[in-house]
Motif scaffolding. Structure first.
Motif, PDB file in Angstrom:
ATOM      1  N   HIS A   1      15.016   0.843   7.899  1.00  0.00           N
ATOM      2  CA  HIS A   1      13.626   1.242   7.734  1.00  0.00           C
ATOM      3  C   HIS A   1      13.411   1.882   6.359  1.00  0.00           C
ATOM      4  CE1 HIS A   1       9.673   2.749   9.050  1.00  0.00           C
ATOM      5  NE2 HIS A   1       9.973   3.786   8.269  1.00  0.00           N
TER       6      HIS A   1
ATOM      7  N   LEU B   1       4.748  -1.532  11.852  1.00  0.00           N
ATOM      8  CA  LEU B   1       3.313  -1.755  11.709  1.00  0.00           C
ATOM      9  C   LEU B   1       2.816  -2.861  12.630  1.00  0.00           C
ATOM     10  CD1 LEU B   1       1.561  -0.156   9.805  1.00  0.00           C
ATOM     11  CD2 LEU B   1       1.568  -2.069   8.227  1.00  0.00           C
TER      12      LEU B   1
ATOM     13  N   LEU C   1       8.950  -1.505   9.494  1.00  0.00           N
ATOM     14  CA  LEU C   1       8.028  -0.415   9.189  1.00  0.00           C
ATOM     15  C   LEU C   1       7.185  -0.022  10.392  1.00  0.00           C
ATOM     16  CD1 LEU C   1       6.904  -1.540   5.631  1.00  0.00           C
ATOM     17  CD2 LEU C   1       8.607   0.156   6.265  1.00  0.00           C
TER      18      LEU C   1
ATOM     19  N   LEU D   1      -4.608   0.965   8.444  1.00  0.00           N
ATOM     20  CA  LEU D   1      -4.222   0.701   7.057  1.00  0.00           C
ATOM     21  C   LEU D   1      -5.177  -0.308   6.415  1.00  0.00           C
ATOM     22  CD1 LEU D   1      -1.892   1.802   5.378  1.00  0.00           C
ATOM     23  CD2 LEU D   1      -0.695  -0.327   5.804  1.00  0.00           C
TER      24      LEU D   1
ATOM     25  N   LEU E   1      -3.487  -1.237  -4.185  1.00  0.00           N
ATOM     26  CA  LEU E   1      -2.318  -2.123  -4.261  1.00  0.00           C
ATOM     27  C   LEU E   1      -1.131  -1.543  -3.491  1.00  0.00           C
ATOM     28  CD1 LEU E   1      -2.342  -3.322  -7.958  1.00  0.00           C
ATOM     29  CD2 LEU E   1      -2.578  -4.719  -5.911  1.00  0.00           C
ATOM     30  N   LEU E   2      -1.013  -0.235  -3.547  1.00  0.00           N
ATOM     31  CA  LEU E   2       0.097   0.428  -2.854  1.00  0.00           C
ATOM     32  C   LEU E   2       0.079   0.101  -1.361  1.00  0.00           C
ATOM     33  CD1 LEU E   2       2.361   2.578  -3.338  1.00  0.00           C
ATOM     34  CD2 LEU E   2       0.676   4.278  -2.664  1.00  0.00           C
ATOM     35  N   PHE E   3      -1.101   0.184  -0.778  1.00  0.00           N
ATOM     36  CA  PHE E   3      -1.219  -0.064   0.661  1.00  0.00           C
ATOM     37  C   PHE E   3      -1.115  -1.552   0.988  1.00  0.00           C
ATOM     38  CE2 PHE E   3      -3.355   3.934  -0.201  1.00  0.00           C
ATOM     39  CZ  PHE E   3      -2.759   4.757   0.719  1.00  0.00           C
TER      40      PHE E   3
ATOM     41  N   GLY F   1       4.875  -1.084  -4.725  1.00  0.00           N
ATOM     42  CA  GLY F   1       3.471  -0.665  -4.754  1.00  0.00           C
ATOM     43  C   GLY F   1       3.199   0.280  -5.898  1.00  0.00           C
ATOM     44  N   LEU F   2       4.115   1.224  -6.101  1.00  0.00           N
ATOM     45  CA  LEU F   2       3.927   2.178  -7.197  1.00  0.00           C
ATOM     46  C   LEU F   2       3.977   1.473  -8.549  1.00  0.00           C
ATOM     47  CD1 LEU F   2       5.899   5.387  -6.188  1.00  0.00           C
ATOM     48  CD2 LEU F   2       3.521   5.248  -6.906  1.00  0.00           C
TER      49      LEU F   2
ATOM     50  N   LEU G   1       4.380  -7.518   7.028  1.00  0.00           N
ATOM     51  CA  LEU G   1       4.089  -8.888   7.450  1.00  0.00           C
ATOM     52  C   LEU G   1       5.290  -9.812   7.251  1.00  0.00           C
ATOM     53  CD1 LEU G   1       1.651 -10.475   8.468  1.00  0.00           C
ATOM     54  CD2 LEU G   1       1.119 -11.025   6.110  1.00  0.00           C
ATOM     55  N   LEU G   2       6.018  -9.566   6.177  1.00  0.00           N
ATOM     56  CA  LEU G   2       7.165 -10.426   5.884  1.00  0.00           C
ATOM     57  C   LEU G   2       8.226 -10.335   6.975  1.00  0.00           C
ATOM     58  CD1 LEU G   2       7.645  -9.945   2.055  1.00  0.00           C
ATOM     59  CD2 LEU G   2       6.869 -11.995   3.244  1.00  0.00           C
TER      60      LEU G   2
ATOM     61  N   TRP H   1      -5.139 -12.330  11.080  1.00  0.00           N
ATOM     62  CA  TRP H   1      -3.843 -12.948  11.391  1.00  0.00           C
ATOM     63  C   TRP H   1      -2.962 -11.960  12.163  1.00  0.00           C
ATOM     64  CZ3 TRP H   1       1.280 -12.132  10.454  1.00  0.00           C
ATOM     65  CH2 TRP H   1       2.131 -13.221  10.676  1.00  0.00           C
TER      66      TRP H   1
ATOM     67  N   LEU I   1       1.484   8.173   2.327  1.00  0.00           N
ATOM     68  CA  LEU I   1       1.913   6.964   3.051  1.00  0.00           C
ATOM     69  C   LEU I   1       3.332   7.123   3.589  1.00  0.00           C
ATOM     70  CD1 LEU I   1       1.183   4.038   3.781  1.00  0.00           C
ATOM     71  CD2 LEU I   1       2.202   3.330   1.611  1.00  0.00           C
TER      72      LEU I   1
ATOM     73  N   ILE J   1       0.707  -3.708  -0.609  1.00  0.00           N
ATOM     74  CA  ILE J   1       2.134  -4.056  -0.645  1.00  0.00           C
ATOM     75  C   ILE J   1       2.823  -3.592   0.645  1.00  0.00           C
ATOM     76  CG2 ILE J   1       4.309  -3.593  -1.845  1.00  0.00           C
ATOM     77  CD1 ILE J   1       2.432  -5.494  -3.294  1.00  0.00           C
ATOM     78  N   TYR J   2       2.431  -2.427   1.108  1.00  0.00           N
ATOM     79  CA  TYR J   2       3.013  -1.910   2.371  1.00  0.00           C
ATOM     80  C   TYR J   2       2.698  -2.854   3.534  1.00  0.00           C
ATOM     81  CZ  TYR J   2       4.096   1.557   5.996  1.00  0.00           C
ATOM     82  OH  TYR J   2       4.629   2.213   7.059  1.00  0.00           O
ATOM     83  N   LEU J   3       1.445  -3.334   3.537  1.00  0.00           N
ATOM     84  CA  LEU J   3       1.056  -4.278   4.593  1.00  0.00           C
ATOM     85  C   LEU J   3       1.828  -5.586   4.487  1.00  0.00           C
ATOM     86  CD1 LEU J   3      -2.823  -4.165   5.083  1.00  0.00           C
ATOM     87  CD2 LEU J   3      -1.090  -4.133   6.845  1.00  0.00           C
TER      88      LEU J   3
ATOM     89  N   ALA K   1       4.702  -6.070   3.140  1.00  0.00           N
ATOM     90  CA  ALA K   1       6.117  -5.852   3.487  1.00  0.00           C
ATOM     91  C   ALA K   1       6.308  -5.901   5.000  1.00  0.00           C
ATOM     92  CB  ALA K   1       6.592  -4.515   2.933  1.00  0.00           C
TER      93      ALA K   1
ATOM     94  N   ARG L   1       8.743   6.835  17.169  1.00  0.00           N
ATOM     95  CA  ARG L   1       9.334   5.654  17.831  1.00  0.00           C
ATOM     96  C   ARG L   1      10.773   5.926  18.247  1.00  0.00           C
ATOM     97  NH1 ARG L   1       7.436   2.780  13.412  1.00  0.00           N
ATOM     98  NH2 ARG L   1       9.533   2.097  12.890  1.00  0.00           N
TER      99      ARG L   1
ATOM    100  N   TRP M   1      13.401  -0.687   3.555  1.00  0.00           N
ATOM    101  CA  TRP M   1      12.139  -1.435   3.461  1.00  0.00           C
ATOM    102  C   TRP M   1      11.010  -0.538   2.963  1.00  0.00           C
ATOM    103  CZ3 TRP M   1      10.609  -6.311   3.464  1.00  0.00           C
ATOM    104  CH2 TRP M   1      11.539  -7.283   3.854  1.00  0.00           C
TER     105      TRP M   1
ATOM    106  N   TRP N   1       3.336   9.543   6.537  1.00  0.00           N
ATOM    107  CA  TRP N   1       2.737   8.886   7.710  1.00  0.00           C
ATOM    108  C   TRP N   1       3.742   7.936   8.349  1.00  0.00           C
ATOM    109  CZ3 TRP N   1      -0.013   3.789   7.788  1.00  0.00           C
ATOM    110  CH2 TRP N   1      -0.716   3.600   8.995  1.00  0.00           C
ATOM    111  N   ASP N   2       4.410   7.173   7.496  1.00  0.00           N
ATOM    112  CA  ASP N   2       5.379   6.193   7.992  1.00  0.00           C
ATOM    113  C   ASP N   2       6.561   6.886   8.663  1.00  0.00           C
ATOM    114  OD1 ASP N   2       6.461   3.192   7.520  1.00  0.00           O
ATOM    115  OD2 ASP N   2       8.070   4.659   7.312  1.00  0.00           O
TER     116      ASP N   2
ATOM    117  N   ALA O   1       8.901  -1.214  -0.413  1.00  0.00           N
ATOM    118  CA  ALA O   1       7.445  -1.365  -0.398  1.00  0.00           C
ATOM    119  C   ALA O   1       6.784  -0.309  -1.267  1.00  0.00           C
ATOM    120  CB  ALA O   1       6.936  -1.268   1.040  1.00  0.00           C
TER     121      ALA O   1
END
Lengths: 88, 584
Positions: free
Chosen positions: A37, B153, B151, B7, B44-46, A48-49, B54-55, A84, A9, B48-50, B52, A20, A40, A12-13, A44
């Motif tokens: 970046h 996204l 991020l 994602l 859960l990892l992904f 997540g971990l 969104l926030l 959404w 992840l 949370i990334y999503l 984050a 960009r 954040w 990829w990010d 995240a």
């Protein structure tokens, strides 16, 4: 597996961030953007971990019905989230 | 949004996989490890990334953008600085890409129209970039704004319009032509520089008439008066007035199919690496130079672009009209139209009767395959001449242009050596073109065949340079052949580039001049207008004027009839020019 997924992840990010920022001019203040970046991303990934580790380490036993219910709720929640995002 | 979607799919897949694994665990309790929980924890990892992303998703983009150009009209390939000012009047944007849509055709030579920024509420950012480009009209329209979360996204893309519209005219270069001589059949009433073929006040000698009360004493022609003691005679001068001139620029694509296409888009070594100009660019250049020269003489000039449609710059005078014409030329482009496929639809009613019409066109011969209905350009032009218009054609030579391009192209270089048919085809086409131009000249149309590899001024000066003073004084018509022979001889004699340098004098051997005039009846005369009128009657045919320098005038070496050696002995060879007399 979780650590590997986290690494994937992050890679990829960061690849996307590099793509960009390649559009930017050399005079742009990219350090601020990059720093924010990374902050954040670190947050995240860290949260997540932590949650993933907690979920693996803390033994919780659900009944099958509850497991299905939680899974379906997660899927529905994700669907709402994605829709959404699409509207946004 | 693609990343977010990807994602989401991953999260879905993980949840479903985890659920299936969990079911398996429940159904087969003795299976060992809890892989379903592991996979669900992984999701859960992904998630949370999503969340984050969104926030910090960008809200509504509210930017105030101002674009300012350092100039609205410039010459070709002149740099123009564009200043962009962006103010964020909405919520803070973590990462925003702002890209100014530069019109196609313009080249960015410094800076960048695209920036990635972080804009807090109320923050203003300014940046500059420099552009340049070929002739044309460029309208700057919108600015693309793409905001995203830290991020990257969730994106929000908008196209915003700056508060003030910006436009840029890149005008064709205007070459300065010293003097362009025209002889329209009708002039206007205002004084100018075009000989009106009417006696009156002026500078050039026109004739002698009986003295009238009010004539200035220095107008009295004492020599004529001495011959007729009972009458006073006055010199009369030719009036010079302004005239109406209509310039027609041929923008038909079928007539300008030269030097276009991918094979000819290579950088031009003489033009700072820009693509080599097409033949139409040269036509535009000539039209701009002519318009500038005619307007500088005080004439009333109009411009008609004849191509895919008609674009018309109304007749006018002065600098305003010059600007109007240049802006119209900036918009000029080639195009095809069924109606305007041939020149037959030039709206002649736009040009005053018996005025001067200048056509800038490579011309299409009647047997050209590019003419679908075989309507000959020549016939149309001859008809135009027959209606009383004084027609002049500036024709950039397409054959020489194409041949030069082929020779300069390395891709064709090897073939050329082994294919003499290219050379032969060029020769045949050039001969056909020469015949076509001769037909036009015989019809009384002034044709200037411009080899675009040479300066326009050189071609114009050769054909349209201001006649010499004594030549204008006698009102003779130019014999083009004799003049060109003499000019060539003069160039050899003086070693100077242009006849305009004649004042420096030349004491070289005038033999080339005489040899150039071999076989022509020759008379020698001074350059003094008052005496040339008389000498003209003595001479016959082609007159050679020798020695107009001050030194010659002081010595009064006026007549050396038929004896070039005598004049040569006096070393009075200052310059030479030839003319054919109507009254030989």
């Amino acid at each position: 597996m979780v650590v590997g997924a986290s690494g994937g992840l992050l890679a990829w990010d960061l690849t996307d961030l590099d793509r960009r920022l390649r559009l930017a001019d050399s005079t742009d203040d990219l350090s601020t953007i990059r720093r924010r970046h990374l902050v954040w991303l670190g947050l995240a990934a860290g949260i997540g971990l932590l949650l993933a580790a907690a979920a693996m380490l803390i033994p919780l036993r659900f009944s099958f019905a509850l497991t299905v219910f939680l899974a379906l709720s997660a899927v529905l929640g994700m669907t709402r989230l994605v829709s959404w995002l699409h509207r946004g | 949004m693609r990343r977010a979607f990807l994602l989401s799919l991953v999260v879905y897949a993980l949840i479903i996989t985890g659920l299936i694994a969990r079911i398996g665990t429940v159904l087969y309790a003795n299976s060992g490890t809890n892989r379903g929980g592991l996979v669900l924890a992984l999701s859960l990892l992904f998630v949370i990334y999503l969340v984050a992303s969104l926030l910090r998703a960008p809200g509504a983009v509210s930017l105030e953008i101002t674009r300012t150009l350092s100039a609205e009209r410039v010459g070709t390939n002149i740099p123009v600085e564009v200043t962009m000012t962006v103010t964020n009047s909405g919520p803070s944007l973590e990462e925003v890409l702002i890209e100014d849509n530069v019109p196609p055709g313009l080249v960015i030579c410094d800076g960048s129209p695209r920036h990635v920024l972080r804009l807090t509420h109320g923050e203003t950012v300014t940046w500059r970039y420099t552009i340049r480009g070929p002739r044309g009209y460029y309208a700057f329209s919108s600015v693309r704004v793409k905001a995203c979360d830290p991020l990257g996204l969730i994106n929000r893309e908008q196209v915003l319009t700056p508060s003030s519209a910006a436009r840029l005219f890149i005008l064709p270069p205007v070459l300065r032509l010293k003097y362009v001589t025209i002889h329209p059949r009708r002039t206007r009433v205002y004084s100018g520089l075009v000989p009106a073929r009417v006696g009156g006040t002026g500078t050039d000698f026109f004739g002698v008439r009986e003295y009238q009360a009010g004539d200035p004493p220095h107008w009295i022609n004492w020599r004529a008066t001495a011959r007729h003691p009972d009458t006073l005679f006055s010199n009369e001068f030719e009036q010079e007035r302004v005239t109406d001139i209509g310039i027609v620029l041929d923008g038909r694509r079928r007539a300008n199919l030269f030097g276009v296409g991918p094979a000819f888009q290579r950088p031009c070594p003489q033009d700072d690496g820009h693509p080599c100009p097409t033949l139409f660019e040269y036509s535009t250049l000539a039209a701009a130079a002519l318009a500038d020269a005619f307007l500088a003489q005080g004439n009333r000039v109009s411009l008609l672009l004849y191509g895919r449609f008609l674009r018309w710059a109304l007749p006018g005078y002065g600098k305003v009209q010059r600007e109007r014409i240049l802006r119209t030329l900036a918009l000029a482009e080639t195009g095809d139209s069924e109606i305007f496929a041939d020149l037959d639809h030039i709206p002649t009613q736009l040009f005053p009767a018996r005025s001067q019409v200048v056509l800038v066109s490579p011309l299409l011969p009647g047997d050209s395959l590019l003419l679908s209905d075989r309507t000959d350009d020549l016939e149309v032009l001859i008809r135009l001449r027959a209606r009383g218009y004084r027609v002049m054609i500036i024709s950039p030579d397409p054959v020489a242009f194409e041949v030069a391009l082929i020779h300069a192209d390395p891709a064709f270089g090897d073939q050329k050596a082994g294919r003499p048919d290219v050379e032969l085809a060029a020769r045949i086409t050039q001969i056909e073109r020469s015949l076509m131009l001769q037909r036009l000249q015989r019809a009384g149309i002034q044709v200037i065949n411009w080899d675009v590899s040479k300066p326009l001024e050189q071609a114009m000066h050769r054909h349209l340079g201001r006649p010499l003073t004594w030549l204008r004084a006698v009102g003779a018509t130019l014999d083009t052949g004799a003049l060109s022979r003499l000019q060539r001889a003069w160039h050899r004699c003086a070693g100077l580039g242009l006849p305009g340098k004649r004042e420096r004098g030349c004491s070289a051997d005038p033999a080339p001049i005489w040899s150039a005039l071999a076989g022509s009846p020759v008379a020698l005369a001074t350059a003094h207008p008052a005496t040339l009128g008389r000498d003209m009657h003595r001479g016959a045919g082609v007159v050679l004027s020798v020695g107009t320098g001050r030194r010659c005038c002081r010595r009064r070496c006026r007549i050396a009839t038929g004896s070039p050696e005598r004049l040569d002995g006096r070393r009075c060879v200052g310059w030479a020019a030839g003319l054919g007399f109507d009254r030989s």
